[in-house]
Design a protein around this motif. Structure first.
Motif, PDB file in Angstrom:
ATOM      1  N   TYR A 162     -20.266  -9.048   6.453  1.00 31.24           N
ATOM      2  CA  TYR A 162     -21.354  -9.587   7.267  1.00 31.24           C
ATOM      3  C   TYR A 162     -22.620  -8.781   7.012  1.00 31.24           C
ATOM      4  CZ  TYR A 162     -17.414 -11.532   9.938  1.00 31.24           C
ATOM      5  OH  TYR A 162     -16.267 -12.166  10.314  1.00 31.24           O
ATOM      6  N   ASP A 163     -23.772  -9.434   7.298  1.00 36.80           N
ATOM      7  CA  ASP A 163     -25.028  -8.697   7.262  1.00 36.80           C
ATOM      8  C   ASP A 163     -25.038  -7.711   8.439  1.00 36.80           C
ATOM      9  OD1 ASP A 163     -27.792  -7.932   7.684  1.00 36.80           O
ATOM     10  OD2 ASP A 163     -28.309  -9.527   6.280  1.00 36.80           O
ATOM     11  N   LEU A 164     -25.405  -6.467   8.161  1.00 40.58           N
ATOM     12  CA  LEU A 164     -25.429  -5.452   9.222  1.00 40.58           C
ATOM     13  C   LEU A 164     -26.388  -5.813  10.352  1.00 40.58           C
ATOM     14  CD1 LEU A 164     -25.258  -2.119   7.194  1.00 40.58           C
ATOM     15  CD2 LEU A 164     -23.692  -2.815   9.009  1.00 40.58           C
ATOM     16  N   GLY A 165     -27.326  -6.719  10.092  1.00 45.16           N
ATOM     17  CA  GLY A 165     -28.300  -7.085  11.110  1.00 45.16           C
ATOM     18  C   GLY A 165     -27.686  -7.757  12.315  1.00 45.16           C
ATOM     19  N   ILE A 166     -26.468  -8.323  12.166  1.00 49.92           N
ATOM     20  CA  ILE A 166     -25.862  -9.022  13.305  1.00 49.92           C
ATOM     21  C   ILE A 166     -25.327  -8.059  14.362  1.00 49.92           C
ATOM     22  CG2 ILE A 166     -25.201 -10.928  11.762  1.00 49.92           C
ATOM     23  CD1 ILE A 166     -22.287  -9.941  12.086  1.00 49.92           C
ATOM     24  N   PHE A 167     -25.192  -6.794  13.992  1.00 48.52           N
ATOM     25  CA  PHE A 167     -24.579  -5.842  14.920  1.00 48.52           C
ATOM     26  C   PHE A 167     -25.569  -5.241  15.916  1.00 48.52           C
ATOM     27  CE2 PHE A 167     -21.700  -5.737  11.255  1.00 48.52           C
ATOM     28  CZ  PHE A 167     -20.507  -6.034  11.882  1.00 48.52           C
ATOM     29  N   ASN A 168     -26.828  -5.273  15.615  1.00 51.34           N
ATOM     30  CA  ASN A 168     -27.841  -4.692  16.501  1.00 51.34           C
ATOM     31  C   ASN A 168     -29.052  -5.606  16.544  1.00 51.34           C
ATOM     32  OD1 ASN A 168     -26.759  -1.836  17.129  1.00 51.34           O
ATOM     33  ND2 ASN A 168     -26.604  -1.956  14.899  1.00 51.34           N
ATOM     34  N   GLY A 169     -29.651  -5.722  17.711  1.00 53.27           N
ATOM     35  CA  GLY A 169     -30.827  -6.548  17.867  1.00 53.27           C
ATOM     36  C   GLY A 169     -31.541  -6.214  19.155  1.00 53.27           C
ATOM     37  N   ALA A 170     -32.397  -7.151  19.595  1.00 53.92           N
ATOM     38  CA  ALA A 170     -33.182  -6.903  20.800  1.00 53.92           C
ATOM     39  C   ALA A 170     -32.300  -6.868  22.042  1.00 53.92           C
ATOM     40  CB  ALA A 170     -34.264  -7.974  20.954  1.00 53.92           C
ATOM     41  N   ARG A 171     -31.148  -7.591  22.007  1.00 55.97           N
ATOM     42  CA  ARG A 171     -30.332  -7.698  23.214  1.00 55.97           C
ATOM     43  C   ARG A 171     -28.920  -7.160  23.037  1.00 55.97           C
ATOM     44  NH1 ARG A 171     -30.803 -13.537  25.818  1.00 55.97           N
ATOM     45  NH2 ARG A 171     -29.766 -12.332  27.458  1.00 55.97           N
ATOM     46  N   ILE A 172     -28.567  -6.741  21.820  1.00 53.82           N
ATOM     47  CA  ILE A 172     -27.193  -6.305  21.579  1.00 53.82           C
ATOM     48  C   ILE A 172     -27.184  -4.999  20.801  1.00 53.82           C
ATOM     49  CG2 ILE A 172     -26.900  -7.537  19.386  1.00 53.82           C
ATOM     50  CD1 ILE A 172     -24.056  -8.192  20.262  1.00 53.82           C
ATOM     51  N   SER A 173     -26.184  -4.207  21.047  1.00 51.52           N
ATOM     52  CA  SER A 173     -25.997  -2.943  20.332  1.00 51.52           C
ATOM     53  C   SER A 173     -24.507  -2.778  20.067  1.00 51.52           C
ATOM     54  CB  SER A 173     -26.518  -1.767  21.163  1.00 51.52           C
ATOM     55  OG  SER A 173     -26.469  -0.567  20.424  1.00 51.52           O
ATOM     56  N   SER A 174     -24.158  -2.231  18.881  1.00 45.11           N
ATOM     57  CA  SER A 174     -22.747  -2.152  18.486  1.00 45.11           C
ATOM     58  C   SER A 174     -22.336  -0.716  18.190  1.00 45.11           C
ATOM     59  CB  SER A 174     -22.486  -3.025  17.254  1.00 45.11           C
ATOM     60  OG  SER A 174     -22.717  -4.385  17.547  1.00 45.11           O
ATOM     61  N   TYR A 175     -21.073  -0.421  18.521  1.00 47.47           N
ATOM     62  CA  TYR A 175     -20.522   0.924  18.360  1.00 47.47           C
ATOM     63  C   TYR A 175     -19.119   0.839  17.773  1.00 47.47           C
ATOM     64  CZ  TYR A 175     -24.254   2.630  21.420  1.00 47.47           C
ATOM     65  OH  TYR A 175     -25.475   2.940  21.972  1.00 47.47           O
ATOM     66  N   ILE A 176     -18.738   1.917  17.098  1.00 45.52           N
ATOM     67  CA  ILE A 176     -17.350   2.125  16.716  1.00 45.52           C
ATOM     68  C   ILE A 176     -16.769   3.133  17.698  1.00 45.52           C
ATOM     69  CG2 ILE A 176     -15.763   2.894  14.924  1.00 45.52           C
ATOM     70  CD1 ILE A 176     -17.220   0.349  14.201  1.00 45.52           C
ATOM     71  N   ALA A 177     -15.686   2.736  18.373  1.00 49.94           N
ATOM     72  CA  ALA A 177     -15.021   3.624  19.333  1.00 49.94           C
ATOM     73  C   ALA A 177     -13.775   4.211  18.680  1.00 49.94           C
ATOM     74  CB  ALA A 177     -14.645   2.863  20.597  1.00 49.94           C
ATOM     75  N   VAL A 178     -13.647   5.549  18.786  1.00 54.20           N
ATOM     76  CA  VAL A 178     -12.493   6.244  18.208  1.00 54.20           C
ATOM     77  C   VAL A 178     -11.721   6.889  19.351  1.00 54.20           C
ATOM     78  CG1 VAL A 178     -11.702   7.951  16.534  1.00 54.20           C
ATOM     79  CG2 VAL A 178     -13.847   6.719  16.133  1.00 54.20           C
ATOM     80  N   PRO A 179     -10.592   6.299  19.785  1.00 54.69           N
ATOM     81  CA  PRO A 179      -9.796   6.916  20.863  1.00 54.69           C
ATOM     82  C   PRO A 179      -9.250   8.274  20.423  1.00 54.69           C
ATOM     83  CG  PRO A 179      -9.176   4.610  20.523  1.00 54.69           C
ATOM     84  CD  PRO A 179     -10.049   4.991  19.369  1.00 54.69           C
ATOM     85  N   GLN A 180      -9.326   9.262  21.322  1.00 51.89           N
ATOM     86  CA  GLN A 180      -8.834  10.602  21.004  1.00 51.89           C
ATOM     87  C   GLN A 180      -7.340  10.741  21.261  1.00 51.89           C
ATOM     88  OE1 GLN A 180     -11.220  12.896  19.566  1.00 51.89           O
ATOM     89  NE2 GLN A 180     -12.064  10.830  19.487  1.00 51.89           N
TER      90      GLN A 180
END
Length: 671
Positions: free
Chosen positions: A134-152
């Motif tokens: 996917y284009d990386l642009g879909i993960f962040n924008g004016a209304r959305i933000s994306s994260y990778i969560a790594v459980p410890q």
């Protein structure tokens, strides 16, 4: 003398101002004089010394060269340089100016390292989604933000996030990681949830027009370019260090020495062509000081002793093998010059007390092994440690490397005594492994029979017979230690000509012997005390009367209130037996539980093994700390209090050890 600090002498040095720099340099390199403010009688005829204007320039230049040394890569320094004057070292410093080159290179290094950290922080989250086309642009924008969560934690359930973050898109990806896309207004809430759930969050970088794999390729290329640039900058720093590092550390060291010399000048007095300096010097070094100063000044100096009632600083000077125990004496207090230095006594008696209270050759072997391992590890630290970093950091924070090294060295002789005592007592983690017992301190659990050994002679002894005898022995040890302490107190009093105190302490010795012998005799004879027929008791009563009279006459009637303390101090040494018996009994109880469990069933055998291991570890910890604390306490409280006042101050000679520059003393003594 080994049992006293080094005798000190207060000296006055009168010299020519023209030779002052050479004289101060020689005193610095000798390292045997603690410089003090000159006395009032000198200041009545001379003016106090003042730092020359050059002092500020020395300090500023020293700060600059310390910065150079900290920033340049360290390298081996093979040569030593001689500086004959402060003007020479300042001229040398002015001729070496690498400010601009060093500033540019360090700034470049800092910028590149910042770039590398930023790129690496982007690579990790992008790598986690590199298989998504996917284009990386879909993960962040004016209304959305994306994260990778790594459980410890390994057992984390992603459904918990779905229930908590209902307005978010959550998807499991490779490696147990989770992709979370969330409305921007809920980012703070996500941060709190991650903190409470033990989740590490990585923000997916903002990027348009590239897939994760394309952006990852670009990041790796930039990372490689920055690492190449960093290598180029560091090679330039190494080259700069090759050219200048040796000169930098030589100048820095000489500037530190010049600064110390100028600080010493603050304590001098001068007038015209004459200056005066005063301080403390060990008596054994007086002749050497006179000889060296005479040679470096071409005879333009007078060194004389100053008669004074001031208390001198303390220089402890024990044999090399016993210096580790100076730590324990310093921990209590610094002896004054006229007092007995108890380091050697502590070094000889503490290991005996420690080993007797441990009383087990199994524990002794473990303590010895731990001490040797700790010394080796501190002297040869491994590149990678298997000990948890938090535990290592805690130990080094509490004790520090030097304190740990001292503690390990002090435990080695104590562990050796514990091994010998354990062999005599026939205790190996509580088991009587040897076929014969020299001194029985066990309570008759019959461990020898269970282990298959024939009955030993010690098994016929009852604890009710053995324990009073060793308690009696401990009481006489206490009497001997208290007497020894009082004898040392008499020696201290005679040394400073306080004869009344010496006689008073002699009275305490008589009193202690009279009371202790009667008391211990009562224990020995089952409380049968007969005044008319007991000759020893009559003699002891005489000692009590004479001792009490001497105390009242020479120390005052109020001193008699210390009578209970002298008795309690003697009896306090019975803790040697109490701690020994507590350790032995606990070890044997653990062993019996283990042996009984082995005899019953497999389940109880497993439980018995667990109890045996954990119980012995617990008892070993007690065997290290309790004898150590109580052994030191017996010396600090019951022994030191009889002769040791302390409150001395450490002798701090003027001078630092030269590593990169030449000194004047070697040349002067070679003439």
């Amino acid at each position: 003398m080994v049992l006293r600090p080094v005798r000190m002498a207060k000296v006055r040095i009168i010299g020519s101002v023209s030779k002052r720099d050479r004289i101060l340099s020689a005193l610095h390199d000798l390292g045997v004089m603690e410089v003090e403010e000159v006395g009032k009688e000198v200041l009545s005829v001379l003016r106090p010394g003042r730092n020359p204007e050059i002092y500020q320039k020395v300090i500023n230049t020293l700060s600059r060269f310390r910065s150079y040394e900290a920033q340049l890569p360290a390298r081996e320094v093979r040569g030593r340089k001689r500086f004959d004057s402060v003007e020479q070292v300042l001229a040398e410093a002015d001729s070496l100016n690498i400010d601009q080159d060093l500033k540019i290179l360090k700034q470049q290094e800092s910028d590149i390292l910042g770039n590398i950290r930023d790129i690496e922080s982007r690579i990790e989250p992008v790598s986690a989604i590199s298989d998504l086309n996917y284009d990386l642009g879909i993960f962040n924008g004016a209304r959305i933000s994306s994260y990778i969560a790594v459980p410890q934690g390994k057992d984390f359930d992603p459904s918990l996030l779905r229930e908590t973050l209902k307005d978010s898109v959550i998807r499991e990806i490779s490696g147990g990681r989770i992709l979370i896309s969330i409305p921007r207004e809920q980012e703070a809430f996500l941060g709190r949830v991650a903190s409470e759930s033990g989740i590490r969050l990585m923000h997916i970088p903002d990027m348009m027009g590239k897939t994760p794999s394309q952006y990852l390729e670009e990041l790796n290329r930039k990372l490689g370019e920055n690492r190449e640039s960093l290598e180029t900058v560091r090679k330039a720093l190494i080259q700069l260090s090759e050219n200048y590092y040796e000169r930098v550390v030589q100048i820095r060291e000489q500037l530190e020495i010049e600064a110390r010399k100028m600080e010493a000048m603050e304590k001098q007095a001068a007038s015209g062509d004459i200056f005066v300096l005063e301080g403390w010097v060990p008596e054994r070094d007086m002749a050497r000081v006179e000889r060296v100063l005479d040679r470096v000044s071409n005879g333009s100096v007078i060194v004389s002793r100053v008669e004074t009632d001031e208390v001198p600083p303390t220089l402890m000077d024990n044999p090399r093998r016993f210096r580790a125990f100076e730590f324990f004496v310093r921990f209590y207090s610094i002896p004054k010059e006229y007092e007995v230095d108890p380091t050697l006594i502590f070094a000889l008696i503490f290991p005996v007390f420690f080993g007797l209270m441990v009383g087990d050759w199994g524990y002794g072997l473990v303590i010895l092994s731990i001490s040797l391992w700790l010394l080796h590890r501190l002297d040869h630290p491994p590149k990678k440690s298997h000990i948890p970093r938090s535990l290592s950091r805690f130990a080094l924070t509490v004790f520090g490397p030097n304190a740990l090294r001292t503690l390990a060295r002090a435990l080695i002789p104590g562990a050796a005594v514990a091994i010998v005592a354990g062999l005599l007592f026939n205790n190996f983690f509580g088991f009587p492994l040897l076929p014969h017992t020299v001194f029985a301190v066990s309570t008759g659990f019959g461990g020898a029979k269970i282990l298959g050994f024939p009955p030993t002679p010690s098994e016929s002894f009852s604890a009710t017979v053995v324990i009073p005898k060793i308690l009696l022995l401990a009481g006489y040890i206490g009497l001997a230690m208290v007497t020894f302490g009082l004898l040392l107190g008499i020696a201290n009093s005679l040394f400073i000509r306080e004869r009344r105190h010496a006689v008073g302490k002699a009275g305490w010795i008589l009193l202690a012997w009279g009371i202790a012998v009667i008391g211990l005799d009562l224990i020995h004879h089952n409380l049968s005390f007969s005044l008319p027929t007991g000759l020893v008791n009559i003699i002891c009563l005489g000692l009590i009367v004479v001792g009490l009279a001497l105390i009242i006459v020479f120390e005052g009637a109020l001193s008699a209130i210390e009578l209970p303390s002298i008795i309690s101090h003697i009896l306090s040494y019975t803790r040697l037996v109490g701690i020994l018996l507590a350790s032995v009994i606990l070890a044997q109880v653990i062993d019996i539980i283990f042996i009984k469990g082995v005899d019953k069933s497999v389940g109880l055998a497993v439980a018995g093994v667990i109890i045996l291991v954990l119980g012995q570890i617990f008892n070993l910890a007690i065997a290290i700390f309790e004898p150590g604390i109580q052994g030191a306490r017996l010396l600090y409280v019951e022994f030191f209090s009889k002769f040791f006042q302390g409150n001395g101050r450490v002798f701090r000679p003027f001078g630092i050890k030269r590593r990169y520059t030449l000194n004047q003393v070697d040349e002067a003594e070679a003439k």
